[in-house]
Design a protein around this motif. Structure first.
Motif, PDB file in Angstrom:
ATOM      1  N   ALA A 277      27.769  11.269 -81.752  1.00  0.00           N
ATOM      2  CA  ALA A 277      29.159  11.058 -81.323  1.00  0.00           C
ATOM      3  C   ALA A 277      29.771   9.800 -81.926  1.00  0.00           C
ATOM      4  N   SER A 278      28.970   8.767 -82.100  1.00  0.00           N
ATOM      5  CA  SER A 278      29.511   7.499 -82.594  1.00  0.00           C
ATOM      6  C   SER A 278      29.951   7.571 -84.055  1.00  0.00           C
ATOM      7  N   MET A 279      29.506   8.571 -84.789  1.00  0.00           N
ATOM      8  CA  MET A 279      29.885   8.685 -86.199  1.00  0.00           C
ATOM      9  C   MET A 279      31.278   9.302 -86.384  1.00  0.00           C
ATOM     10  N   VAL A 280      31.774   9.980 -85.369  1.00  0.00           N
ATOM     11  CA  VAL A 280      33.016  10.747 -85.526  1.00  0.00           C
ATOM     12  C   VAL A 280      34.205   9.869 -85.916  1.00  0.00           C
ATOM     13  N   PRO A 281      34.465   8.728 -85.240  1.00  0.00           N
ATOM     14  CA  PRO A 281      35.629   7.922 -85.648  1.00  0.00           C
ATOM     15  C   PRO A 281      35.557   7.455 -87.097  1.00  0.00           C
ATOM     16  N   PHE A 282      34.371   7.077 -87.562  1.00  0.00           N
ATOM     17  CA  PHE A 282      34.248   6.617 -88.939  1.00  0.00           C
ATOM     18  C   PHE A 282      34.477   7.754 -89.921  1.00  0.00           C
ATOM     19  N   LEU A 283      33.980   8.930 -89.610  1.00  0.00           N
ATOM     20  CA  LEU A 283      34.146  10.068 -90.508  1.00  0.00           C
ATOM     21  C   LEU A 283      35.620  10.381 -90.734  1.00  0.00           C
TER      22      LEU A 283
ATOM     23  N   GLY B 267      42.522  -1.522 -92.992  1.00  0.00           N
ATOM     24  CA  GLY B 267      43.245  -1.308 -91.747  1.00  0.00           C
ATOM     25  C   GLY B 267      42.325  -1.486 -90.554  1.00  0.00           C
ATOM     26  N   ARG B 268      42.917  -1.703 -89.389  1.00  0.00           N
ATOM     27  CA  ARG B 268      42.120  -1.878 -88.176  1.00  0.00           C
ATOM     28  C   ARG B 268      41.341  -0.617 -87.824  1.00  0.00           C
ATOM     29  N   GLY B 269      41.894   0.553 -88.172  1.00  0.00           N
ATOM     30  CA  GLY B 269      41.197   1.799 -87.864  1.00  0.00           C
ATOM     31  C   GLY B 269      39.882   1.909 -88.599  1.00  0.00           C
ATOM     32  N   TRP B 270      39.849   1.450 -89.853  1.00  0.00           N
ATOM     33  CA  TRP B 270      38.608   1.502 -90.619  1.00  0.00           C
ATOM     34  C   TRP B 270      37.566   0.583 -89.999  1.00  0.00           C
TER      35      TRP B 270
ATOM     36  N   ALA C 283      37.418  -0.538 -86.935  1.00  0.00           N
ATOM     37  CA  ALA C 283      36.994  -0.027 -85.632  1.00  0.00           C
ATOM     38  C   ALA C 283      36.032   1.147 -85.794  1.00  0.00           C
ATOM     39  N   GLY C 284      36.350   2.070 -86.713  1.00  0.00           N
ATOM     40  CA  GLY C 284      35.469   3.209 -86.938  1.00  0.00           C
ATOM     41  C   GLY C 284      34.110   2.777 -87.435  1.00  0.00           C
ATOM     42  N   TYR C 285      34.093   1.800 -88.342  1.00  0.00           N
ATOM     43  CA  TYR C 285      32.816   1.289 -88.846  1.00  0.00           C
ATOM     44  C   TYR C 285      32.025   0.651 -87.709  1.00  0.00           C
ATOM     45  N   ALA C 286      32.681  -0.136 -86.877  1.00  0.00           N
ATOM     46  CA  ALA C 286      31.982  -0.826 -85.787  1.00  0.00           C
ATOM     47  C   ALA C 286      31.359   0.166 -84.809  1.00  0.00           C
ATOM     48  N   VAL C 287      32.082   1.231 -84.482  1.00  0.00           N
ATOM     49  CA  VAL C 287      31.551   2.234 -83.552  1.00  0.00           C
ATOM     50  C   VAL C 287      30.352   2.946 -84.174  1.00  0.00           C
ATOM     51  N   ALA C 288      30.486   3.361 -85.430  1.00  0.00           N
ATOM     52  CA  ALA C 288      29.385   4.067 -86.091  1.00  0.00           C
ATOM     53  C   ALA C 288      28.164   3.174 -86.237  1.00  0.00           C
ATOM     54  N   SER C 289      28.366   1.930 -86.624  1.00  0.00           N
ATOM     55  CA  SER C 289      27.243   1.012 -86.787  1.00  0.00           C
ATOM     56  C   SER C 289      26.564   0.729 -85.447  1.00  0.00           C
TER      57      SER C 289
END
Length: 401
Positions: free
Chosen positions: A189-195, A15-18, A20-26
């Motif tokens: 903070a950047s890890m939160v969306p991926f978590l 999904g796009r959420g995964w 996006a979350g990976y991109a922010v965390a990375s």
């Protein structure tokens, strides 16, 4: 390594959420890695050891890379075997980010050379945990036909993290200590969306549980060597960029010049990563993109060696960016395709992380004597040759088109 059976690709659609979350965390992870390595540690070395800034910077980055080289495979293997209600990878992402933040805050208060080195080692240990877990989620979760697209995003985030970090500490938070604090806050903070986005489904767990009998494969060795040589070339270019601009080109505003060169490199790299990752998926070919990326990087380094002038430096930055973005986008897809066992992706990718970390140790050992004997032109001739050889090595990987 050769497998006795070919496991079917049963990973569910992404999904796009995964993504996006990976991109922010990375992006946050690379910001925390590259901002100190490329800007902050050089500044701090100049403050703490004006007469030995090059040696101190080399010591800090070399020891930090040594920690990464050891920690990523070990922590990756531990994450492979982690069983928790939050899955295998997420505990290591969160825990690593918190340890990294502690190390960056230590750097913010460091007033001696040993304290600076110690703080960076703690930060690198935490970032190794994040890197091991994040990298492992790609072969865990991404279907083979979409590897190029996702690894393109992954490659883009490395350069985006470098750009955002450079802007952060040169334009927004220019104080050295405050810059470290900002990096620490963003790393967490950047890890939160991926978590929240990353869930290990039962299908992925079944795939991961399958262990295969494996034997040594030359493809793994050639893929490792290719990554090692290209990353060594990039380390030689970036670690001494500030001093190259200051001592060889003698620019008037070195901080502004570093920001400009970094911006050109990063923008070109991001564009290349996003385009070539998807392009490699459509073409069904990987190796030629990796080799072409290394060739462009080598050409940029040779341009810096042959004509040390500001306009040439900008053109070289564009070549290096296009090449490195192409390499980052597709090389990880090559690696993910040759991994032998879904049960041990964290461990196996950890050894490829060594191929990226070890050059950080070797680069100062090569650069200091080469600069002393042949100056920066000699350094960048060496860089060009090493990088082009890295691109040639990937063509020996036979199991990937």
């Amino acid at each position: 390594m050769q497998t006795t059976t070919q496991e079917p690709d049963v990973r569910p659609p992404l999904g796009r959420g995964w993504i996006a979350g990976y991109a922010v965390a990375s992006t946050g992870m690379w910001l925390a890695v590259l901002t100190p390595a490329q800007v902050q540690l050089a500044r701090q070395s100049e403050v703490l050891a004006p007469g030995g800034k090059t040696a101190l910077l080399g010591l800090a980055t070399g020891l930090g890379a040594a920690v990464t080289a050891v920690a990523v495979p070990v922590l990756g293997a531990l994450s492979d075997r982690t069983r928790s209600r939050y899955g295998r990878r997420r505990p290591w992402v969160l825990g690593g980010a918190l340890v990294a933040a502690a190390g960056l805050l230590w750097l913010a208060t460091a007033s001696t050379a040993p304290a600076m080195v110690a703080g960076w080692l703690v930060a690198q240990l935490g970032l190794a945990g994040v890197q091991a877990a994040l990298m492992s989620t790609i072969p865990d979760r991404v279907p083979r036909p979409r590897l190029g697209a996702v690894t393109g995003w992954a490659g883009m985030t490395q350069m985006l993290g470098a750009l955002l970090g450079t802007v952060l500490v040169n334009r927004i938070v220019v104080d050295l200590a405050a810059g470290y604090v900002a990096c620490a806050a963003l790393a967490v903070a950047s890890m939160v969306p991926f978590l929240f986005a990353h869930k290990e489904t039962r299908t992925v767990a079944v795939v991961a549980a399958r262990r295969q009998r494996v034997a040594f494969s030359p493809d793994l060795a050639w893929a490792w060597l290719s990554r090692f040589l290209v990353m060594l070339g990039f380390a030689l270019i970036t670690q001494y960029l500030l001093y190259y601009l200051q001592d060889e080109l003698r620019v008037e505003d070195v901080q502004e010049s570093v920001l400009t060169v970094t911006a050109v490199t990063v923008v070109c790299s991001m564009l290349a990563a996003l385009v070539t990752g998807r392009w490699s998926d459509r073409a069904g070919r990987r190796r030629v993109f990796v080799a072409a990326g290394a060739l462009l990087m080598g050409m940029g380094a040779l341009a810096m060696a042959s004509a040390p002038m500001w306009p040439v430096a900008l053109g070289a930055a564009a070549l290096v960016g296009l090449g490195f973005g192409t390499f980052l986008a597709v090389d990880l897809a090559v690696i993910a395709s040759v991994l032998p066992s879904a049960a041990d992706t964290g461990r196996d990718l950890g050894f490829f992380a060594v191929a990226a970390a070890a050059p950080q140790i070797l680069a100062p050992a090569l650069a200091v004597p080469v600069i002393a004997v042949a100056g920066y032109p000699g350094l960048y001739v060496l860089t060009g040759a090493v990088t082009i050889l890295g691109g040639a090595a990937v063509m020996r990987v036979r199991s990937v088109s």
